[in-house]
Design an enzyme around this catalytic site. Structure first.
Site, PDB file in Angstrom:
ATOM      1  N   LYS C  86      34.927  21.741  20.684  1.00  0.00           N
ATOM      2  CA  LYS C  86      35.502  20.411  20.524  1.00  0.00           C
ATOM      3  C   LYS C  86      34.570  19.322  21.037  1.00  0.00           C
ATOM      4  CE  LYS C  86      39.433  22.095  22.204  1.00  0.00           C
ATOM      5  NZ  LYS C  86      40.558  22.032  23.117  1.00  0.00           N
ATOM      6  N   ARG C 108      23.601  29.759  29.577  1.00  0.00           N
ATOM      7  CA  ARG C 108      24.561  30.852  29.470  1.00  0.00           C
ATOM      8  C   ARG C 108      25.560  30.418  28.408  1.00  0.00           C
ATOM      9  NH1 ARG C 108      27.686  34.560  32.790  1.00  0.00           N
ATOM     10  NH2 ARG C 108      25.638  35.351  33.345  1.00  0.00           N
ATOM     11  N   HIS C 136      20.903  39.714  28.187  1.00  0.00           N
ATOM     12  CA  HIS C 136      20.969  39.092  29.509  1.00  0.00           C
ATOM     13  C   HIS C 136      19.689  39.546  30.219  1.00  0.00           C
ATOM     14  CE1 HIS C 136      22.218  37.364  33.132  1.00  0.00           C
ATOM     15  NE2 HIS C 136      23.413  37.886  33.287  1.00  0.00           N
TER      16      HIS C 136
END
Lengths: 182, 425, 313
Positions: C86, C108, C136
């Site tokens: 949004k 991240r 990661h």
């Protein structure tokens, strides 16, 4: 172009004698080994510091704590390099606070390495004083830094390079001077 | 106005002949097809070295109007179609509001009239495309719908699909099925396999398509309706369709250019322009699609042109909408990857992109024949150009083919008797 | 050897030599962390931005401390997971950070590939701090650093990764890194949490701990996201713990000196029993320390790369 022929300015015997003298001078200036530590600057300052410590032991019968300083992270030219150089470990397994530190390096030139070493040292503690011992002082200082113990003063031009070879690193003891590649 | 198309290799999908012929067009009608036609009084187009096909029909595109005019409008979409070599398009009903009422179908027809391009709307199979109740199919057909589809979604309820098919059959129009079991798809964004595992993206298993293709074929057999399967992408689906045809079930199928020349390897650098449904599959699937095209299992090549706004695609892969803007790259992609590499010939190309799509939608027969309305697609096999999305007429610049160098570009499109595109202009 | 990467997006793209250089460089960095004055001036005047679209106190803190120990300035941007779609788009955030002249962006993100897209949009160096179920890299590097310290190397080492392989970026990065360095990697978990064709990455797949953990040198226990159960990926937490929770009994089949790792935070008593977590085999706290050192090493190496894309010979 290849570098001009190297000229030898010190042989193994001369290096040995000079280090013996520096050991004597350190003991004389500091009236013994009380509160004294030796810290070699990577890379060739490390075997030099070791040799001086051995010599002091020989003369005085006492062991001086020996440390290793890697000044890579303190260099002032990192942002100018294409790649950051390999970092090695700093190994000072004792407190330097209130100690007399003798920094040992092979060549004193612009003074920038010594400056970085001083910054690195004060991050490790607050020594009572710091002295500097070098095998060769070749001049051309860019910072207000001088050595307390000098093995040999070698007047050079900026276009020359000094190569210190040590048994522990290079397999032989000798110091040479050569014209830099242009 | 009389036009003479001179010296092109004319391809006839029915007789399967390829002849160097001149074509005379007078007032939108083909009035002569002969070896040498006198050029006096005509505007002449010299087509030496080019192939002249019956006008290509894209039986599957999204023109976005009404509702999403920033993605595409009927005007821009049909211009893109003409530039892409298409003489007519069928547009899907997932507009906003959806084309589930005669008013939306009429709106599309009106806009197409303004754009002066043949557009054949596909009405929604169910009300609001919700998959729950059949739409007012009779009214949609009356308004001009040529087929029914909830494309973009599958009708998950087999009972609803059955009623839609039964009803559609009364009007003799096909039900175009987007075959995807939404439960098996889940949150998937790419083909499920080694690449989805490597990329950590949720996979859409081939089974999501296969089970629905199987179900739809079975329901088509039950109802006797004409089932057209949209954008086939898996090897198994090709097998299922082949078997269904062998059994005499009335099923046709299409494949998109992007499923023919990309695999899921293309997802590796997370380019959202390759995010499409069904997802790009594996090399084995692409080979099966080639085989299906060759043996007639797959009847048509359709673009599934799905334009999106640049900012909608410039987001994280998971959040990007599915779809590729395909109208302006379909022909050179098919030429480069299928014709040049001898997977299909020019006659088959005429069948897959002109004759068969028209047959499926019940449009007038796509052949080059004296006394018929002129609908032509001219391709220059020697033209070699890079794809430039910034030169797209379509508002949708979402193409993974940017900078691809391709051969076989359309150089002229005649639609409903009018020259809608000519590269020499 | 020179470190030529602009960004650290994953271990898939790193060579064994580069991995070794990172691990070697972490060693002196760890020494800095033992000092009274934990700061060197190396990255003075450089800005490091952490851009986190998923909450993770430990990873963010680890990166921020790493940057600060090296003398860089840090600032953090958090985007709530609920507003990812949004709020301002990643593309626009990239433009903003570029305009603010950030030198390093640590991202991240819940969506796989977001760091790769960001790296295409900015000239700053980008470090992937975890992207969806993809990679990661810094977690895997700290795991590998810990393994190397404890086991002396990787060649021939049997490493089991235990748990939800499907949704684990830690698993993928570890698989890339460890297999490159010559370890034998196996993944152990339920079939519903095993991604398709994972064996093609050169790992062995096991569904039962009796075989999967047998004679292994290292067990890397993955955190289980409890919400996976609601999606039907395993029948109950109780059953998961019985079949895959690492406890003393299961530890018995591994080598006597087995090393137990966990990326944290731990669901105590679910994927690992308290006895094992707090026991002599676990190196979970050490992993945290090593994480800072490895991240310092990466920042140092990345920032060392000059402006030139092509380096003169």
């Amino acid at each position: 172009m290849s570098p001009r022929e190297k000229v030898q300015i010190m042989n193994a015997e001369e290096i040995r004698r000079v280090l013996t003298r520096i050991a004597h001078e350190i003991l004389e200036r500091n009236a013994g080994t009380e509160g004294l530590v030796l810290i070699g600057i990577r890379r060739r300052g490390v075997p030099l510091a070791k040799r001086i410590a051995d010599k002091i032991k020989e003369i005085e019968g006492t062991s001086v704590p020996l440390g290793i300083l890697d000044i890579t992270l303190y260099r002032d030219d990192l942002s100018k390099l294409d790649y950051h150089p390999l970092v090695r470990k700093t190994e000072v397994p004792f407190s330097i606070t209130n100690k007399g530190v003798v920094l040992v390096d092979d060549v004193l030139f612009t003074g920038r390495t010594a400056r970085a070493a001083l910054d690195a040292l004060v991050d490790l503690g607050r020594p009572e004083f710091i002295q500097l011992a070098v095998l060769i002082d070749r001049g051309h200082r860019e910072l207000p830094i001088r050595a307390d113990y000098v093995g040999k003063n070698v007047p050079t031009s900026r276009r020359e390079t000094i190569n210190v070879n040590l048994q522990e690193v290079d397999g032989e003891d000798r110091v040479t001077i050569a014209e830099k590649e242009t | 106005m009389k036009y003479l198309l001179k010296g092109g290799m004319v391809v006839d999908p029915l007789s399967k002949r390829v002849d160097k012929l001149d074509i005379l067009m007078d007032d939108g009608e083909i009035t002569a097809v002969e070896h040498q036609i006198d050029a006096s009084g005509c505007e002449v187009f010299t087509l030496d070295g080019c192939y002249v096909f019956p006008g290509f029909v894209d039986l599957h595109c999204h023109l976005r109007e009404p509702g999403e005019e920033l993605k595409e409008t009927i005007l821009t979409g049909t211009r893109a179609a003409a530039k892409g070599g298409f003489s007519a398009v069928a547009c899907m009903g997932n507009t906003k509001p959806p084309a589930d009422s005669s008013s939306v179908i009429s709106f599309i027809k009106d806009k197409a009239q303004e754009a002066s391009f043949p557009v054949y709307p596909v009405g929604c199979a169910t009300k609001k495309r919700a998959g729950e109740e059949p739409s007012e199919i009779g009214d949609l057909v009356e308004a001009g719908a040529v087929a029914l589809s909830d494309d973009g979604d599958s009708i998950m309820n087999g009972e609803v699909l059955r009623r839609v098919m039964e009803y559609a059959q009364m009007f003799n129009i096909p039900v175009i099925s987007h075959c995807e079991d939404m439960n098996l798809t889940g949150a998937g964004v790419m083909h499920e396999g080694l690449n989805s595992t490597l990329l950590g993206l949720e996979g859409i298993p081939s089974a999501a398509e296969d089970v629905q293709v199987a179900r739809d074929i079975v329901v088509a057999e039950l109802t006797g309706a004409h089932l057209h399967i949209a954008h086939v992408s898996t090897a198994r689906a090709v097998d299922l369709i082949r078997e269904a045809k062998r059994r005499g079930i009335q099923v046709t199928a299409e494949v998109t250019p992007h499923h023919l020349c990309l695999t899921d390897d293309a997802v590796k650098d997370f380019d959202t322009n390759v995010k499409v449904k069904p997802p790009l599959r594996t090399r084995d699937d692409v080979d099966a699609l080639y085989k299906g095209l060759k043996d007639g299992t797959i009847d048509a090549i359709a673009t599934d042109h799905a334009p999106h706004r640049r900012d909608e695609k410039e987001v994280e892969f998971n959040f990007a909408p599915f779809g590729i803007s395909g109208l302006e790259t379909a022909v050179p992609l098919v030429w480069e990857y299928l014709v040049e590499s001898k997977i299909i010939g020019v006659v088959e190309l005429a069948q897959k992109m002109a004759y068969n799509p028209a047959q499926i939608l019940g449009l007038p027969e796509r052949v080059i024949k004296v006394g018929t309305e002129a609908n032509l697609t001219v391709i220059d096999p020697g033209m070699k150009l890079p794809v430039r999305v910034d030169e797209f007429v379509s508002l949708g610049k979402n193409s993974p083919f940017h900078d691809w160098v391709l051969r076989g570009w359309p150089v002229m499109t005649v639609a409903a008797g009018e020259i809608k595109f000519s590269r020499s202009e | 050897m020179k470190f030529k990467q602009k960004d650290i997006l994953g271990l898939e793209g790193l060579s064994p030599e580069e991995i070794n250089l990172i691990l070697d460089t972490a060693e002196p960095m760890k020494e800095i962390m033992t000092r009274d004055i934990k700061k060197v001036p190396t990255l003075r005047g450089h800005s490091v931005v952490t851009l986190f679209y998923e909450p993770s106190t430990r990873t963010r803190t680890s990166f921020e401390l790493a940057a600060k120990y090296l003398g860089a300035d840090t600032s953090s941007v958090s985007v709530a997971a609920s507003s990812v779609q949004k709020g301002e788009s990643l593309r626009d955030t990239a433009r903003t950070l570029e305009a603010m002249a950030a030198d390093v962006i640590i991202i991240r993100h819940c969506a796989a590939g977001a760091p790769h897209q960001l790296a295409r949009w900015v000239s700053a160096r980008v470090i992937n701090a975890g992207d969806g179920a993809h990679e990661h890299p810094t977690q895997a590097l700290l795991d590998m650093y810990t393994i190397r310290n404890k086991k002396g190397g990787f060649k021939g080492l049997k490493v089991a990764i235990l748990g939800d392989i499907s949704h684990s970026r830690v698993a993928r990065s570890n698989i890339w890194g460890l297999t490159k360095m010559g370890a034998q990697v196996r993944v152990v978990g339920p079939a519903t949490l095993m991604p398709p064709e994972i064996d093609r990455l050169g790992v062995e797949v096991y569904h039962h701990w009796e075989e999967g953990l047998r004679d292994v040198d290292v067990i890397n226990v993955l955190r289980i996201q409890l919400e996976r159960q609601k999606k039907g990926l395993f029948p109950s937490i109780r059953e998961y713990t019985q079949l895959y929770g690492l406890d003393q009994k299961k530890l018995q089949v591994a080598k006597p000196d087995v090393l137990v790792l966990h990326p944290g935070p731990v669901n105590r008593g679910i994927e690992i029993s308290p006895e094992v977590q707090d026991g002599p085999h676990a190196a979970i706290n050490e992993q945290v320390t090593n994480g800072v050192a490895v991240r310092m090493a990466l920042l140092y190496l990345l920032m060392g790369r000059g402006e030139q894309d092509e380096v003169p010979a």
